[in-house]
Design a protein around this motif. Structure first.
Motif, PDB file in Angstrom:
ATOM      1  N   ILE A 126       0.852  -1.196   0.000  1.00  0.00           N
ATOM      2  CA  ILE A 126       0.000   0.000   0.000  1.00  0.00           C
ATOM      3  C   ILE A 126       0.884   1.240   0.000  1.00  0.00           C
ATOM      4  N   MET A 127       0.424   2.290  -0.678  1.00  0.00           N
ATOM      5  CA  MET A 127       1.127   3.573  -0.669  1.00  0.00           C
ATOM      6  C   MET A 127       0.158   4.663  -0.230  1.00  0.00           C
ATOM      7  N   ILE A 128       0.650   5.566   0.615  1.00  0.00           N
ATOM      8  CA  ILE A 128      -0.125   6.722   1.062  1.00  0.00           C
ATOM      9  C   ILE A 128       0.628   7.973   0.666  1.00  0.00           C
ATOM     10  N   ARG A 129      -0.085   8.896   0.029  1.00  0.00           N
ATOM     11  CA  ARG A 129       0.539  10.128  -0.456  1.00  0.00           C
ATOM     12  C   ARG A 129      -0.152  11.344   0.171  1.00  0.00           C
ATOM     13  N   PRO A 130       0.510  12.504   0.129  1.00  0.00           N
ATOM     14  CA  PRO A 130      -0.063  13.697   0.764  1.00  0.00           C
ATOM     15  C   PRO A 130      -1.318  14.186   0.047  1.00  0.00           C
ATOM     16  N   PRO A 131      -2.203  14.866   0.745  1.00  0.00           N
ATOM     17  CA  PRO A 131      -3.382  15.451   0.094  1.00  0.00           C
ATOM     18  C   PRO A 131      -2.971  16.401  -1.028  1.00  0.00           C
ATOM     19  N   GLY A 132      -3.694  16.349  -2.132  1.00  0.00           N
ATOM     20  CA  GLY A 132      -3.416  17.245  -3.239  1.00  0.00           C
ATOM     21  C   GLY A 132      -2.312  16.801  -4.163  1.00  0.00           C
ATOM     22  N   SER A 133      -1.687  15.659  -3.892  1.00  0.00           N
ATOM     23  CA  SER A 133      -0.591  15.197  -4.750  1.00  0.00           C
ATOM     24  C   SER A 133      -1.144  14.445  -5.956  1.00  0.00           C
ATOM     25  N   LEU A 157       7.211  13.805   5.974  1.00  0.00           N
ATOM     26  CA  LEU A 157       7.397  12.745   4.995  1.00  0.00           C
ATOM     27  C   LEU A 157       6.703  13.091   3.683  1.00  0.00           C
ATOM     28  N   SER A 158       7.235  12.560   2.584  1.00  0.00           N
ATOM     29  CA  SER A 158       6.626  12.771   1.271  1.00  0.00           C
ATOM     30  C   SER A 158       5.639  11.673   0.921  1.00  0.00           C
ATOM     31  N   GLN A 159       5.886  10.465   1.408  1.00  0.00           N
ATOM     32  CA  GLN A 159       4.970   9.354   1.163  1.00  0.00           C
ATOM     33  C   GLN A 159       5.250   8.248   2.161  1.00  0.00           C
ATOM     34  N   ILE A 160       4.279   7.359   2.321  1.00  0.00           N
ATOM     35  CA  ILE A 160       4.392   6.264   3.281  1.00  0.00           C
ATOM     36  C   ILE A 160       4.046   4.957   2.571  1.00  0.00           C
ATOM     37  N   TYR A 161       4.842   3.936   2.841  1.00  0.00           N
ATOM     38  CA  TYR A 161       4.608   2.597   2.293  1.00  0.00           C
ATOM     39  C   TYR A 161       4.217   1.652   3.426  1.00  0.00           C
ATOM     40  N   LEU A 162       3.255   0.782   3.147  1.00  0.00           N
ATOM     41  CA  LEU A 162       2.802  -0.196   4.138  1.00  0.00           C
ATOM     42  C   LEU A 162       2.917  -1.610   3.586  1.00  0.00           C
ATOM     43  N   PRO A 168      -4.686  10.460  -0.604  1.00  0.00           N
ATOM     44  CA  PRO A 168      -4.697   9.440  -1.663  1.00  0.00           C
ATOM     45  C   PRO A 168      -4.022   8.160  -1.148  1.00  0.00           C
ATOM     46  N   ILE A 169      -4.767   7.078  -1.121  1.00  0.00           N
ATOM     47  CA  ILE A 169      -4.238   5.799  -0.643  1.00  0.00           C
ATOM     48  C   ILE A 169      -4.511   4.741  -1.709  1.00  0.00           C
ATOM     49  N   TYR A 170      -3.459   4.036  -2.115  1.00  0.00           N
ATOM     50  CA  TYR A 170      -3.574   3.054  -3.192  1.00  0.00           C
ATOM     51  C   TYR A 170      -2.949   1.731  -2.770  1.00  0.00           C
ATOM     52  N   THR A 171      -3.481   0.658  -3.333  1.00  0.00           N
ATOM     53  CA  THR A 171      -2.688  -0.564  -3.325  1.00  0.00           C
ATOM     54  C   THR A 171      -1.572  -0.351  -4.340  1.00  0.00           C
ATOM     55  N   MET A 172      -0.445  -1.046  -4.184  1.00  0.00           N
ATOM     56  CA  MET A 172       0.660  -0.857  -5.125  1.00  0.00           C
ATOM     57  C   MET A 172       0.258  -1.294  -6.527  1.00  0.00           C
ATOM     58  N   GLU A 173      -0.597  -2.305  -6.606  1.00  0.00           N
ATOM     59  CA  GLU A 173      -1.071  -2.755  -7.915  1.00  0.00           C
ATOM     60  C   GLU A 173      -1.888  -1.647  -8.592  1.00  0.00           C
TER      61      GLU A 173
END
Length: 370
Positions: free
Chosen positions: A62-69, A195-200, A223-228
């Motif tokens: 999973i990847m989490i990115r900042p709002p507005g990115s 932080l610029s982004q977070i990986y889970l 914005p939160i995505y699965t890596m796929e």
């Protein structure tokens, strides 16, 4: 009929060969048009595919990115590192890692990371020279960046107004091309604790989508995505800036092709005014003359397309050997027929006025033309 067709084709080829300088310049102009299109598309696809490979190489789910990115950009208001312990406590999450990203010149970025956490998540870098950080001033680069900048372990590097010591060169394909300690990058860029982004990483990758839905409720606006999902979005059609840029370049290429073909064919018609008059006096119809000129244009356009495709391999070789870390150009075969149609259509469009002028010429005036 077949003999007549062969004679016409021979006549067309003879006309093309009779004026080698004009023919070569016309072919090169169309070739440049095709090369511009295919090179830009190849670099766009290559850059996005390289980004996707590095993202997959992190080993996260999973990847989490900042709002507005955006998909390929980062927000100017990064996230707090207080999210790391918060996320680490969530169900199914077994590991959380934050990174900081600072843009450099061109397409390069420098990434700050916790090397121990990164190693647990991804298996770590595979070092080709040197090894991991030993001091705060140590920096790691991938093989392509080292090759482009002619670097070896122990060399000094000056980036973001700081002098670094090259500690290791690693195999490309994981997260970034340039890495430093996260805390050091945060201090240098004036973003302590950000932080610029977070990986889970989750205990069961099949549950990644479910975890994403739960996290979106806890972190609205992020914005939160699965890596796929994230890597599937790294396409030209999904990135509006690239899509619009490609459209602009194609438009410029068509205009260039139009102008060059127009000038070449207009000159050709003037040069062959008397010749066209003789053909008409011998009984040649307007349709026959039109056919001759259009076949000549088509021959030039097709030759230009082939030359343009070949030149694209030249640009690919140049980028691979001169700027391997900055630009990555792929061969996008699906765009070959698209570029060919654009070039041929532009050539035909540029020939409309000269061809109509040739067809409408008066026989008497054409025969008296000097």
């Amino acid at each position: 009929m077949r003999l007549r067709l062969n004679s016409l084709n021979t006549f067309v080829l003879a006309n093309v060969a009779h004026r080698p300088v004009r023919t070569i310049l016309s072919v090169l102009a169309i070739a440049v048009e095709v090369t511009m299109i295919l090179t830009l598309v190849g670099v766009s696809y290559g850059t996005l595919d390289a980004t996707a490979r590095r993202a997959r190489g992190v080993g996260a789910d999973i990847m989490i990115r900042p709002p507005g990115s955006s998909i390929i950009g980062l927000s100017t208001a990064p996230m707090s590192d207080h999210f790391i312990p918060f996320l680490q406590k969530q169900p199914y999450v077994v590991l959380a890692m934050g990174t900081g990203v600072q843009p450099l010149e061109g397409f390069d970025t420098i990434t700050g990371l916790d090397l121990d956490v990164f190693t647990k998540m991804s298996g770590g870098f595979h070092f080709l020279e040197g090894g991991p950080f030993k001091s705060d001033d140590d920096i790691l680069v991938d093989e392509y960046y080292a090759r482009e900048k002619h670097l070896h372990v122990g060399d000094p590097i000056h980036l973001i107004n700081h002098d670094w010591h090259l500690a290791g060169i690693f195999e490309s394909g994981k997260l970034t091309r340039i890495a430093v300690k996260l805390s050091v990058l945060q201090d240098l860029t004036g973003n302590p604790g950000r932080l610029s982004q977070i990986y889970l990483k989750v205990d069961n990758p099949d549950q990644a989508s479910q975890v994403v839905e739960e996290l979106k409720k806890l972190m609205p606006g992020y914005p939160i995505y699965t890596m796929e999902e994230f890597t599937s979005l790294l396409t030209v059609n999904s990135v509006g800036l690239l899509r619009n840029f490609i459209a602009v370049v194609i438009g410029v290429a068509v205009i260039v092709g139009f102008i060059v073909v127009y000038m070449a064919m207009y000159t050709a018609v003037l040069e062959r005014t008397r010749e066209i008059g003789i053909l008409k006096a011998m009984g040649a119809s307007s349709g026959l003359i039109l056919s001759l000129l259009l076949k000549e244009i088509l021959a030039l356009a097709c030759s230009g397309v082939v030359a343009g495709i070949l030149l694209t391999y030249g640009t690919q070789w140049t980028m691979k050997h001169l700027v391997p870390s900055s630009l990555n150009q792929e061969t996008v075969y699906v765009w070959w027929p698209i570029a060919a149609l654009i070039a041929i259509a532009g050539a035909m469009l540029g020939a409309i006025v000269p061809v109509l002028k040739a067809v409408r010429q008066d026989v008497t005036e054409a025969l008296s033309y000097e």
